[in-house]
Each structure stands twice: as structure tokens, then as C-alpha cells.
Design an enzyme around this catalytic site. Structure first.
Site: not given
Ligand code: C5P
Length: 400
Positions: A208, A306, A304, A324, A286
């Protein structure tokens, strides 16, 4: 960062001693004065002459060096520093420290000192995991001795496991954190940052547009308030800050493992833009065009979460968990829902719709959602957002 700080560096007898010259160079580069002490074992791996040359200071090697004793007694030597660092700290040195044994210069200094002590253990994985070393580790931790590392990896003896000395940069970061004055002195804060990359095959990936700029600025701001910062970062386009422990990862699952390994922490801030999905049928080789126009069919699996995992862990949960939320519309409503769903304490929400120029840009406009409600901050530079956020974190930890 270490200007004017005096470090008494005890070099133990392990192969990791060969990394000590780099440590000394880096400490002096940051303005610290280094007084080296070489154990008899340490002198098997590095020479007193090379260490003295790098440190710009004579090396002390023997308790009964009468010339030195006349100039400066070992008691005084042990107390003349701002910090005592033991690198590498061998199993033997740790055992002596835990048992209060003082039978050479290094162990005598360690027993005589009233200065904070940081050790960087290095030994074979079985020695590290031996019941005796475990007991000594617990004793030293209870005595207030601070540890940096050891890390897991391949060892000089050919085995694999925990016992490699922390890298010089990590040791410098731990030293800087111990010597920093600030409201977060002595606190450990974990920060995730950057994008993740999810492989499609060995050469392609899904990622991204996150630059890692906000997470990097935040880690630097927390460091500046005295925190010891563990910075778990995906492949970001801005370099990580100095003076923090950097753990580089690529995928979301690697990020989760790195976060779990870095805990416990007083606070954890999840600024990374983690990929929600990974490619479930990633190819080991590949992928090739077949010349007939056939298209690959990618299947996805959910990564997952996190932030949610750490927010919802029972014992060992950081006292403050901050997530965030990058949203493109109805920012406050979505962020409030996200806070409840994930179980974190705060959400730092921002509007990343294309016209804002926030994603990848140098400014940010955030709204902080916590139990009390929403607090909208004016648009400002990401470094300023980071400073304010770090101060708010310090306040919440009762350190402001
Ligand atoms: O659900 P969303 O991706 O919008 O949530 C954003 C927040 O969740 C951010 O703080 C991001 O670092 C955390 N996040 C995470 N693991 C994921 C997806 C998002 O820690 N798989």
C-alpha cells in the site's frame, strides 16, 4: 545524543567481543567518553591496544595494576561513569554478578558500583537456557540490572537460537534510552510503522502507499522524551530514526511475531498500514505468462489484526494501546466504531481521501478518539503531530 556522557565499558570473553570496536566507534561518534575494561577472556578476542586506540583511553585490565590503582582506585573508577555497560556479558560474568563474586577487575567494579548497569548477554543458546543462567537472569533483573538482547539467530558455534549479542546499534539505543532525561525515561514503547508487503510470488507483492513517515516521526518523538522504543517497521520509504531498536519485517504475520517478541511494553502504538489480506496461493516460483493470455487467479486469506490481538490480550497487555484509522469518509464515526471493535484505548484518526494529500505527504490532520470522546487537532506537520501525541502518551502513562 550521548554528548558528555561517560560510559564504563566492560568487555567480557566471548566471540561477540569482536563487535565491540563498532560499539565504541558508535558511542564516541555520539559524543560519549568510553573507559574500557577488558577481562582476561575478552583479551583473547580483542587486543588492549586496539580497544585503547578506538576508545582514545587506556584500557584497564587487571585488578592489581598498581599504577592504575595509585591513579584511580577501582572503587572510584566504578563510580566515575554515568552508566556501566557489559558487552558481551558472558554466562560466567553474569553468574559472578548474580553471586556477588569479585575476583578480577571487571567483577570487582560491578560489585563496587552504584551506577546503573546495562548488560548485553552473549553465549551459546544452551548456556542461555540453562537453569543456572535462568536463575542468574532473574536475580540480575531483580537487582535492577538492565538487559539488551540477546537476539535469536545463528551462532558462531554453528548452533541456532537465542544467545547472539544485540547489535551495536541496539546497544547504543538501549544506552541512549537509559541515559535520556525525559518524562518517558525508563519506559518501553512499541511502535509499528510503514506498509507491509504480501508476496504473490518470489518477485511480486501486494503493498500500500504508506510511507512510514508518521510512525517514524512518532518513534523519534517518543525517544526524545526518554522512552526506549522498539520500532517494528515494514518496508517504508523513509529511513528509521536513530536511537531506537529497529525490527524490520515484510509481511503482516512477520509483524505480529515481531510485536509479540518485543512485548512487554508500557505503551504500544500501531501506526503501520498492515495489509488486511495476504495471497493465500502465493507461488513458490515466479509465475510465468503462458503465451495464451491465461490470467492468474489470486486467492486471499485474512491477515491477523495485530492491534486487536494486543488490545485484547489479557495478562501482559501494554497499559496504553493506540491504533490509527485512515478513513476516507465519516472519519469520526468509523474511528469510534473501530476503537470499540478493536478494544484499544485511543484511535488516532485521519482523513486520507485523495484531495487531502495526507498519505505520503508531510502534514496530517488527526482526531483523537478516546473513552472521553473525540478531540480534533488542526492540520500540522507530521513531526508536530508526533510531538503532541508523544506528550499525550507520556501524560497518560502518568509521566507527563
Ligand atoms: O482495521 P484497520 O486496518 O482500519 O485498522 C487500522 C489500525 O489497526 C492501525 O492502527 C493498524 O496499525 C492496525 N492494524 C493491525 N493489524 C492489521 C490491520 C490493522 O495492527 N492486520
Amino acid at each position: 545524543m550521548l554528548a558528555g556522557k561517560r560510559i564504563l565499558l566492560i568487555i567480557g570473553g566471548g566471540i561477540a567481543a569482536i563487535k565491540v570496536p563498532e560499539l565504541i566507534r558508535s558511542l564516541r561518534g555520539q559524543g560519549a567518553a568510553v573507559t574500557p575494561i577488558l577481562t582476561a577472556g575478552g583479551a583473547q578476542f580483542v587486543t588492549p591496544l586496539s580497544i585503547a586506540a578506538l576508545a582514545g583511553h587506556p584500557v584497564h585490565t587487571d585488578l592489581f595494576d598498581l599504577t592504575t590503582e595509585a591513579e584511580m582506585g577501582h572503587i572510584q573508577l566504578s563510580r566515575s561513569a554515568d552508566l556501566v555497560v557489559v558487552a558481551p556479558a558472558t554466562a560466567d560474568l553474569m553468574a559472578k554478578m548474580a553471586g556477588g563474586i569479585a575476583n578480577d577487575l571487571a567483577s570487582t567494579l560491578l560489585l563496587a558500583t552504584d551506577t546503573p548497569v546495562l548488560i548485553a548477554p552473549a553465549m551459546n543458546v544452551r548456556m542461555w537456557e540453562h537453569a543456572a543462567t535462568r536463575r542468574n537472569r532473574a536475580t540480575l533483573a531483580a537487582d535492577g540490572i538492565r538487559f539488551v538482547g540477546p537476539n535469536a539467530g545463528e551462532m558462531a558455534c554453528g548452533e541456532f537460537g537465542e544467545g547472539r549479542m544485540a547489535e551495536p546499534a541496539e546497544i547504543v539505543a538501549a544506552i541512549a534510552a537509559m541515559l535520556a532525561d525525559g518524562p518517558l525515561k525508563g519506559r518501553h514503547v512499541l511502535v509499528t510503522s510503514g506498509p507491509t508487503q504480501e508476496p504473490i510470488d518470489p518477485v511480486r507483492y501486494i503493498a500500500n502507499r504508506s510511507s512510514g513517515a508518521q510512525g517514524t516521526a512518532l518513534a523519534a518523538a517518543l525517544r526524545d522524551l526518554g522512552a526506549r522504543v522498539s520500532f517494528v517497521t515494514g518496508p517504508a520509504s523513509v529511513p528509521p530514526p536513530e536511537g531506537v531498536t529497529v525490527i524490520r519485517v515484510e509481511t503482516a504475520r512477520e509483524m505480529l511475531a515481531a510485536v509479540e517478541a518485543a512485548l512487554p511494553a508500557d505503551a504500544a502504538v500501531f501506526a503501520a498500514a498492515v495489509a488486511d489480506w495476504r495471497v493465500a496461493n502465493a507461488a513458490g516460483q515466479k509465475m510465468k505468462k503462458d503465451g495464451k493470455g491465461s490470467l492468474p487467479a489470486l486467492e486471499f486469506a485474512e491477515n491477523p489484526d495485530i492491534l486487536a490481538r494486543v488490545s485484547q490480550m489479557g495478562a501482559g497487555r501494554p497499559g496504553l494501546v493506540v491504533g490509527f484509522a485512515a478513513e476516507t469518509h465519516e472519519v469520526e464515526r468509523h474511528a469510534t466504531e473501530k476503537r470499540a471493535r478493536k478494544g484499544c484505548d485511543w484511535i488516532v484518526a485521519n482523513d486520507v481521501s485523495p484531495g487531502t494529500g495526507i498519505m505520503g505527504g508531510s502534514e496530517n490532520a488527526v482526531t483523537i478518539i478516546d473513552a472521553a470522546g473525540a478531540e480534533a487537532w488542526p492540520r500540522m506537520g507530521k513531526a508536530e503531530v508526533a510531538r503532541r501525541l508523544a506528550a499525550r502518551i507520556a501524560g497518560a502513562l502518568g509521566a507527563g
